[in-house]
Motif scaffolding. Sequence first.
Motif, short mmCIF file in Angstrom:
data_model
loop_
_atom_site.label_atom_id
_atom_site.label_comp_id
_atom_site.label_asym_id
_atom_site.label_seq_id
_atom_site.Cartn_x
_atom_site.Cartn_y
_atom_site.Cartn_z
N TYR A 104 -10.14 61.00 17.73
CA TYR A 104 -9.91 60.02 16.68
C TYR A 104 -8.83 60.58 15.76
CZ TYR A 104 -10.48 57.73 12.13
OH TYR A 104 -10.24 57.08 10.93
N LYS A 105 -7.62 60.03 15.87
CA LYS A 105 -6.52 60.45 15.00
C LYS A 105 -6.37 61.97 14.95
CE LYS A 105 -6.80 56.21 12.29
NZ LYS A 105 -6.95 55.58 10.95
N GLU A 106 -6.31 62.58 16.13
CA GLU A 106 -6.06 64.01 16.33
C GLU A 106 -7.25 64.88 15.94
OE1 GLU A 106 -2.44 64.88 14.27
OE2 GLU A 106 -1.24 63.55 15.53
N GLN A 107 -8.41 64.25 15.72
CA GLN A 107 -9.64 64.98 15.44
C GLN A 107 -10.68 64.66 16.51
OE1 GLN A 107 -10.61 64.79 10.94
NE2 GLN A 107 -9.29 63.03 11.30
N VAL A 108 -11.59 65.59 16.72
CA VAL A 108 -12.65 65.38 17.71
C VAL A 108 -13.77 64.55 17.10
CG1 VAL A 108 -14.45 66.54 19.05
CG2 VAL A 108 -12.14 67.47 19.01
N VAL A 109 -14.25 63.58 17.88
CA VAL A 109 -15.33 62.71 17.47
C VAL A 109 -16.41 62.76 18.56
CG1 VAL A 109 -14.39 60.63 18.56
CG2 VAL A 109 -15.85 60.40 16.55
N TYR A 110 -17.66 62.48 18.18
CA TYR A 110 -18.77 62.55 19.13
C TYR A 110 -19.42 61.18 19.27
CZ TYR A 110 -18.40 67.62 18.76
OH TYR A 110 -17.94 68.91 18.79
N TYR A 111 -19.85 60.86 20.51
CA TYR A 111 -20.53 59.58 20.72
C TYR A 111 -21.51 59.68 21.90
CZ TYR A 111 -16.70 58.91 24.17
OH TYR A 111 -15.80 59.05 25.19
N PHE A 112 -22.53 58.79 21.87
CA PHE A 112 -23.43 58.62 23.00
C PHE A 112 -22.83 57.61 23.97
CE2 PHE A 112 -26.72 59.43 19.58
CZ PHE A 112 -27.06 60.70 20.02
N SER A 113 -23.37 57.58 25.18
CA SER A 113 -22.99 56.55 26.15
C SER A 113 -24.26 55.99 26.78
CB SER A 113 -22.08 57.12 27.23
OG SER A 113 -21.73 56.12 28.17
N PHE A 114 -24.39 54.65 26.74
CA PHE A 114 -25.52 53.97 27.38
C PHE A 114 -24.97 53.10 28.50
CE2 PHE A 114 -26.98 55.11 23.19
CZ PHE A 114 -28.26 55.58 23.44
N GLU A 115 -25.43 53.39 29.72
CA GLU A 115 -24.86 52.76 30.91
C GLU A 115 -25.93 52.08 31.75
OE1 GLU A 115 -22.68 55.81 32.94
OE2 GLU A 115 -21.83 56.59 31.08
N GLU A 116 -26.97 51.53 31.07
CA GLU A 116 -28.07 50.92 31.82
C GLU A 116 -27.66 49.65 32.54
OE1 GLU A 116 -28.49 49.20 27.62
OE2 GLU A 116 -27.80 51.05 28.57
N LYS A 117 -26.52 49.06 32.11
CA LYS A 117 -26.03 47.85 32.75
C LYS A 117 -24.52 47.75 32.53
CE LYS A 117 -26.73 43.70 34.64
NZ LYS A 117 -27.42 43.48 35.93
N ALA A 118 -23.78 47.45 33.60
CA ALA A 118 -22.35 47.23 33.44
C ALA A 118 -22.12 45.97 32.62
CB ALA A 118 -21.69 47.11 34.81
#
Length: 330
Positions: free
Chosen positions: A216-230
């Motif tokens: 994010y704008k040259e900084q590290v950001v963290y996020y979850f990912s939920f892939e139970e359904k496309a």
Amino acid sequence: MDHIYKMKIQPILNTMKNKLPSLNYLFVFLLLAAFGIDGCKDDPSGPEVTDPDEAPEVSVDRFSDSAGTLFRRSSNPTLPGPDEPINFDQGPFITQGYGPAGEIVEYYNFDVLSTQPAPIFVLFREGEDQPVDGQLNIINVLPGEEGYNDFWHVHKVTVPSGYTANTVTSMADIQQRGFEIEETDMLVNCPVVPEGSTANKRFTGEEEPGLIRGWYKEQVVYYFSFEEKALSPGGDGSVPTSPIYVTFNINPDEEGGGPPSGFMTEQDSDQTHNVAATIPTDDDYSPLWFVNIYDNADFDMVSDLTSAQNTDILAEGAAIVNCPIVSVMP
């Protein structure tokens, strides 16, 4: 290039001018001008690889008044502070309810969101069909900023075949370099959270429950990912929704009612009688839910979708919330 010539090349040429034949002098001039005195091309704006392990990390606050709707620190001081890790595996962030056929379901609560996704940029080398290995995906908005959404519309960015991972670390950099950007038909549910946050439940064993890093704008950001359904965007580019029927300890038309009073549950249990109209195995499932509120006087009669639809509905479309289902039990 002009400042390099004046500072480095010209003094050398002045010294050598009377010592070299004119042809050699011309050759040295062209060589130095083209490659610089150290033999490397002069490109002060050239690519620099950023190591994510050494890059600054962005601060995230999901509970500010600008970011939250149901979860605001101003109304609930017990919520984690800005950039403090969030444990989503405890209340009020996880709920047990029913599926359409009376299945027991668990789902996370990631608050109210828009149906308009934000873009996320995934980099592919020219001629390749897999993302650049090691390259972090790129976003341009955070919780609390205008246009943020946990749901992201994937944009494919084509970079040169010789591209090195993490040379590009912002949307502005993508645009400045003029890389080709293509909208895909893919949506992803990736809530941005503070580092150290946890949400360990997933619908399938193939999903990664840990945090994923991005730029994010040259900084590290963290996020979850939920892939139970496309998921794919609708014809207007929006995130699809699915209904849920909920009831609260105090009805919303009464003082202190609605979300602040909490979901009604069975005695000595975490089991609500909230009913999701779809589960991840259904074709029309979406984790972005269209909330309908029913009278808590009908709580005992609700055990599946049909019974929920037959209650006294107090409010239709009261909110649109991100609630990925992470378990379904018969």
